[in-house]
Design an enzyme around this catalytic site. Sequence first.
Site, PDB file in Angstrom:
ATOM      1  N   ASP A   1       0.826  -1.203   0.000  1.00 51.19           N
ATOM      2  CA  ASP A   1       0.000   0.000   0.000  1.00 51.19           C
ATOM      3  C   ASP A   1       0.858   1.250   0.000  1.00 51.19           C
ATOM      4  O   ASP A   1       0.719   2.143   0.845  1.00 51.19           O
ATOM      5  CB  ASP A   1      -0.973   0.009   1.181  1.00 51.19           C
TER       6      ASP A   1
ATOM      7  N   HIS B   1      -4.084  -2.223  -2.320  1.00 50.37           N
ATOM      8  CA  HIS B   1      -4.294  -1.002  -3.097  1.00 50.37           C
ATOM      9  C   HIS B   1      -3.494  -1.026  -4.401  1.00 50.37           C
ATOM     10  O   HIS B   1      -3.969  -0.498  -5.415  1.00 50.37           O
ATOM     11  CB  HIS B   1      -3.960   0.225  -2.252  1.00 50.37           C
TER      12      HIS B   1
END
Length: 284
Positions: A48, A75
Amino acid sequence: MRCIRHGPNRIGRDYVVGDVHGQYAQLMEALERVDFDVARDRLFCVGDLVDRGEASLACLALALEPWCFAVMGNHEQMAITALAEGGGMAWDLWQRNGGNWVFLDGVEEARSTMNAACPHLPLAREIVAGQRRLGVVHADPPDDWGQIEQTPAEHLLWSRRRFRRDSGGSLDSTRVEGVDAVVVGHTIVEAPLWLGNVLHLDTGACAGGRLTLAAVDDILDAIPCTTWPAVPVDGRRVVAASSSCHRPWNRRRTLWSVGRFSHRCAPSGPGEEKKFSMKGELFW
């Protein structure tokens, strides 16, 4: 290869940082405070790097630096899918979860950087430090580190199993076999938290909290601890109090947190776990 293994750093120091989420300035401040030397030291990231922060592109580009070793986070996975499809449900999902930085830097620049970074983002890394080994994944390791190559990517990127409380209200502190300790991110905690030999290091930099940087040797030395407080930015001496040990932290035992704590943290009860469900529209 799903897991990349790194031999000992014989010329410098190794550090692990929690979820960066586009907080480039906070990361640079933390590295400066420990006198990070790009020619000798190594930085490992729990994934992330991107989303929810305006400097996401700069953070993603760190994966291309010879001193930075990140794993893939959920992500990055969302961004890869969205950029590949260029629209539709995957794009909408990414935008709802912090992907709007793409409009600051341009879709083509983001796609190009992601394509270059992707080969440098394995699902797991293993760091050798003397006779000890530290694993790094984004969300949750398998119960046996020896099964890291066979563990589904969804588990490594999305699972919050350890935060599902049992009937007695306790979190899952099952130890991971086959490795000394594992560092993960993904689930925001108010301060670095040990569950078994798994250290949760995402202290909410993207949500008004802190970005936490810890030295690998100090992590491995602290495995017996069940709780681990954050060290203030000014480096004042604090005591790490837990049920099993009491350790002073100072500049020689490095755990730096930059920023302020967030009100968002790990679910405090079974009823709050819905906000962390991977079936929902908003992911942390």
